[in-house]
Design a protein around this motif. Structure first.
Motif, PDB file in Angstrom:
ATOM      1  N   THR A 253     -11.191  -9.911   7.898  1.00  0.00           N
ATOM      2  CA  THR A 253     -10.183  -9.887   6.833  1.00  0.00           C
ATOM      3  C   THR A 253      -9.162  -8.757   6.948  1.00  0.00           C
ATOM      4  OG1 THR A 253     -11.633  -8.539   5.428  1.00  0.00           O
ATOM      5  CG2 THR A 253     -11.810 -10.940   5.226  1.00  0.00           C
ATOM      6  N   ASP A 254      -9.423  -7.760   7.773  1.00  0.00           N
ATOM      7  CA  ASP A 254      -8.486  -6.633   7.891  1.00  0.00           C
ATOM      8  C   ASP A 254      -7.131  -7.099   8.421  1.00  0.00           C
ATOM      9  OD1 ASP A 254      -9.396  -4.262   6.916  1.00  0.00           O
ATOM     10  OD2 ASP A 254      -9.792  -3.329   8.841  1.00  0.00           O
ATOM     11  N   PRO A 255      -6.043  -6.421   8.035  1.00  0.00           N
ATOM     12  CA  PRO A 255      -4.744  -6.741   8.635  1.00  0.00           C
ATOM     13  C   PRO A 255      -4.754  -6.432  10.125  1.00  0.00           C
ATOM     14  CG  PRO A 255      -4.612  -4.738   7.319  1.00  0.00           C
ATOM     15  CD  PRO A 255      -5.946  -5.337   7.039  1.00  0.00           C
ATOM     16  N   ALA A 256      -3.866  -7.070  10.853  1.00  0.00           N
ATOM     17  CA  ALA A 256      -3.790  -6.875  12.302  1.00  0.00           C
ATOM     18  C   ALA A 256      -3.373  -5.443  12.623  1.00  0.00           C
ATOM     19  CB  ALA A 256      -2.790  -7.859  12.903  1.00  0.00           C
ATOM     20  N   LEU A 257      -3.764  -4.965  13.808  1.00  0.00           N
ATOM     21  CA  LEU A 257      -3.428  -3.603  14.230  1.00  0.00           C
ATOM     22  C   LEU A 257      -1.925  -3.366  14.199  1.00  0.00           C
ATOM     23  CD1 LEU A 257      -4.146  -0.837  15.402  1.00  0.00           C
ATOM     24  CD2 LEU A 257      -4.124  -1.877  17.682  1.00  0.00           C
ATOM     25  N   THR A 258      -1.153  -4.332  14.679  1.00  0.00           N
ATOM     26  CA  THR A 258       0.298  -4.166  14.687  1.00  0.00           C
ATOM     27  C   THR A 258       0.826  -3.995  13.270  1.00  0.00           C
ATOM     28  OG1 THR A 258       0.546  -5.441  16.717  1.00  0.00           O
ATOM     29  CG2 THR A 258       2.492  -5.219  15.332  1.00  0.00           C
ATOM     30  N   ALA A 259       0.286  -4.768  12.335  1.00  0.00           N
ATOM     31  CA  ALA A 259       0.726  -4.657  10.943  1.00  0.00           C
ATOM     32  C   ALA A 259       0.379  -3.280  10.380  1.00  0.00           C
ATOM     33  CB  ALA A 259       0.084  -5.750  10.096  1.00  0.00           C
ATOM     34  N   VAL A 260      -0.816  -2.781  10.706  1.00  0.00           N
ATOM     35  CA  VAL A 260      -1.229  -1.462  10.210  1.00  0.00           C
ATOM     36  C   VAL A 260      -0.345  -0.364  10.798  1.00  0.00           C
ATOM     37  CG1 VAL A 260      -3.098   0.231  10.222  1.00  0.00           C
ATOM     38  CG2 VAL A 260      -3.601  -2.177   9.782  1.00  0.00           C
ATOM     39  N   LEU A 261      -0.076  -0.453  12.091  1.00  0.00           N
ATOM     40  CA  LEU A 261       0.780   0.554  12.729  1.00  0.00           C
ATOM     41  C   LEU A 261       2.180   0.538  12.135  1.00  0.00           C
ATOM     42  CD1 LEU A 261      -0.302   0.100  16.457  1.00  0.00           C
ATOM     43  CD2 LEU A 261      -0.631   2.167  15.077  1.00  0.00           C
ATOM     44  N   GLU A 262       2.724  -0.629  11.925  1.00  0.00           N
ATOM     45  CA  GLU A 262       4.081  -0.743  11.409  1.00  0.00           C
ATOM     46  C   GLU A 262       4.171  -0.384   9.922  1.00  0.00           C
ATOM     47  OE1 GLU A 262       6.943  -1.306  13.148  1.00  0.00           O
ATOM     48  OE2 GLU A 262       5.538  -0.963  14.812  1.00  0.00           O
ATOM     49  N   ASP A 263       3.111  -0.611   9.181  1.00  0.00           N
ATOM     50  CA  ASP A 263       3.130  -0.339   7.744  1.00  0.00           C
ATOM     51  C   ASP A 263       2.763   1.105   7.397  1.00  0.00           C
ATOM     52  OD1 ASP A 263       3.817  -2.946   7.336  1.00  0.00           O
ATOM     53  OD2 ASP A 263       1.800  -3.618   6.755  1.00  0.00           O
ATOM     54  N   ARG A 264       2.215   1.842   8.358  1.00  0.00           N
ATOM     55  CA  ARG A 264       1.787   3.209   8.056  1.00  0.00           C
ATOM     56  C   ARG A 264       2.977   4.073   7.647  1.00  0.00           C
ATOM     57  NH1 ARG A 264       2.426   7.889   8.737  1.00  0.00           N
ATOM     58  NH2 ARG A 264       4.029   7.453  10.305  1.00  0.00           N
ATOM     59  N   ARG A 265       2.854   4.733   6.511  1.00  0.00           N
ATOM     60  CA  ARG A 265       3.841   5.675   6.011  1.00  0.00           C
ATOM     61  C   ARG A 265       3.113   6.845   5.361  1.00  0.00           C
ATOM     62  NH1 ARG A 265       6.305   2.440   8.393  1.00  0.00           N
ATOM     63  NH2 ARG A 265       8.297   1.391   7.898  1.00  0.00           N
ATOM     64  N   SER A 266       3.703   8.003   5.391  1.00  0.00           N
ATOM     65  CA  SER A 266       3.162   9.125   4.633  1.00  0.00           C
ATOM     66  C   SER A 266       3.513   8.940   3.168  1.00  0.00           C
ATOM     67  CB  SER A 266       3.732  10.446   5.158  1.00  0.00           C
ATOM     68  OG  SER A 266       3.217  10.741   6.442  1.00  0.00           O
ATOM     69  N   CYS A 267       2.519   9.070   2.321  1.00  0.00           N
ATOM     70  CA  CYS A 267       2.683   8.848   0.880  1.00  0.00           C
ATOM     71  C   CYS A 267       2.581  10.182   0.153  1.00  0.00           C
ATOM     72  CB  CYS A 267       1.601   7.878   0.387  1.00  0.00           C
ATOM     73  SG  CYS A 267       1.585   7.647  -1.404  1.00  0.00           S
ATOM     74  N   ARG A 268       3.594  10.477  -0.666  1.00  0.00           N
ATOM     75  CA  ARG A 268       3.618  11.745  -1.403  1.00  0.00           C
ATOM     76  C   ARG A 268       3.568  11.556  -2.918  1.00  0.00           C
ATOM     77  NH1 ARG A 268       5.110  15.711   2.356  1.00  0.00           N
ATOM     78  NH2 ARG A 268       5.852  14.813   4.320  1.00  0.00           N
TER      79      ARG A 268
END
Length: 455
Positions: A253-268
């Motif tokens: 069920t996890d999102p694909a690796l590419t999706a995780v890499l592209e969606d990663r952002r630093s959250c403040r």
């Protein structure tokens, strides 16, 4: 060693001279140089050099021009260390580890003082001046040299004028002195700090280190000290067992690796009305940092396996959740026992050191907010330093980087917010945990929680 006048020469450490028919060969792997056409006096000088310190009383005939020529040639190629003397007192030794550059001109120029990059420290051989980009070290034998390098008047130190000029010239030749105005005016030299540049050059292969002697995974401590255990001694509090996620379900069920890499952002910005839960914290820790298994080596070593890589599989890093607001978990500082997948209490939330740790996040979060969860990364440095020379701390920082990325990607896959800090309060960590900083030190931190606006 051999001596002529106020200069004494010796083969630099690691160099061997082999005499062969018709000449000699200088060896310092991976470098070598063949010497041919030697005069009898030159051949005898090389034999004397090869005898080492026991030959210190041997004198060369001052009128032997061929020997002087040979010494100048070998010193100019970096095969010899040169000791400058004041009468019967050694002042300093230039110990090369690379080919020296041409001597700078001796004409008048800008005022020079010790470069901001010059480091003075003690090692097993005594006091030494180092400059990260130099071709040599300067070994200090007489404390007057330190006073002179710091700007003292040579006449007050009892040094002859000619000798003072030689010292100044050698300091400049080795790059130990510089024009302070020029160092501050140029962006490249101004932007680097002394510890950053020294650490960079000391933890990498280069002109100083060209072989694996005293560098890398030498296991230098193997015959003197026991290896530090893979598992940290537990804190005395009652452990809090954490639930383990279903990895088989997550694989599907996890999102694909590419999706995780592209969606990663630093959250403040985080949503305190909907804080991270203890189940989410448990899943994050399990997926990112649990100890999956342990391998024992024939010599009794312990090599854990975790989801992120570690040089030599030593896995020296530990995680300390500092909780302000986590649903289902009391505020305070905890240690993550990666072997049992459990939390152990370390310090209460109202402890001054824990409050200091929380306050350090103000510069990272929007509107100087406080975190839901601060995740501190520490290093049990001895796990790495038992095996590695010169590169131990550099490897620890690399491990911090891969662990941070693992935490980032896991948090992204879980739809959590995360941001790494470029600093943390190491003194507050030591005060909160009560550990010796040389045994275990804080080397990184991340802030995690529920992202604002993700309702």
């Amino acid at each position: 060693m051999i001596r002529t006048g106020d200069i004494r020469y010796a083969l630099r450490p690691g160099v061997t001279c082999l005499t062969v028919p018709g000449g000699a060969v200088l060896l310092n792997p991976p470098h070598n140089e063949k010497l041919t056409g030697l005069t009898p006096a030159q051949s005898q000088a090389l034999k004397t050099l090869n005898q080492g310190p026991a030959a210190a009383t041997c004198e060369l005939a001052a009128e032997s021009d061929s020997v002087t020529t040979l010494l100048d040639r070998l010193a100019g190629a970096g095969w010899l260390e040169v000791t400058v003397r004041d009468g019967d007192r050694d002042l300093y030794t230039l110990r090369p580890f690379a080919t020296p550059p041409a001597r700078p001109s001796t004409g008048d120029g800008p005022r020079t003082v010790l470069s901001k990059f010059t480091v003075i420290h003690r090692d097993p051989d005594g006091l030494v001046l180092e400059h990260p980009t130099s071709w040599c070290d300067l070994r200090v034998h007489d404390p007057r040299l330190l006073a002179l390098a710091a700007g003292a008047d040579p006449t007050e130190l009892g040094l002859p004028e000619a000798l003072s000029a030689r010292i100044a010239a050698d300091l400049r030749w080795g790059g130990f002195t510089a024009d302070p105005a020029a160092e501050n005016r140029d962006f490249t030299t101004r932007s680097w700090s002394a510890p950053d540049l020294w650490f960079h050059r000391r933890s990498t292969l280069g002109s100083r280190t060209v072989t694996w002697d005293n560098f890398g995974p030498t296991a230098w401590a193997k015959d003197e000290f026991p290896q530090r255990p893979a598992r940290r001694a537990p804190y005395p509090g009652v452990p809090i067992a954490l639930p383990a996620p279903d990895l088989a379900t997550l694989r599907a069920t996890d999102p694909a690796l590419t999706a995780v890499l592209e969606d990663r952002r630093s959250c403040r910005s985080f949503d305190d009305a909907r804080p991270i839960t203890v189940a989410q914290l448990a899943e994050l820790l399990y997926r990112s940092a649990r100890t999956r298994s342990m391998e024992s080596t024939p010599d009794g070593g312990e090599l854990p396996s975790r989801p992120y890589p570690s040089g030599g599989s030593v896995h020296e890093l530990e995680l300390y959740p500092v909780v302000r607001t986590v649903d289902g978990l009391a505020p305070g500082m905890y240690h993550y026992d990666s072997f049992e997948h459990a939390l152990r209490p370390v310090a209460p939330a109202d402890a001054p050191a824990v409050q200091r740790l929380v306050r350090t996040t103000a510069a990272t979060l929007a509107n100087a907010a406080e975190p839901q969860l601060l995740l501190l990364i520490s290093a049990r440095a001895g796990r790495v330093m038992w095996s590695y020379e010169s590169v131990a701390y550099a490897n620890i920082l690399k491990h911090v980087g891969v662990l941070m990325q693992t935490l980032y990607l896991t948090a992204t896959a879980m739809n959590l917010g995360a941001v790494a800090q470029g600093f943390s309060d190491t003194a507050a960590f030591t005060a909160a945990t009560g550990v010796d900083e040389l045994e275990e030190c804080n080397v990184g931190s991340m802030i995690l929680g529920t992202r604002a606006g993700d309702r």
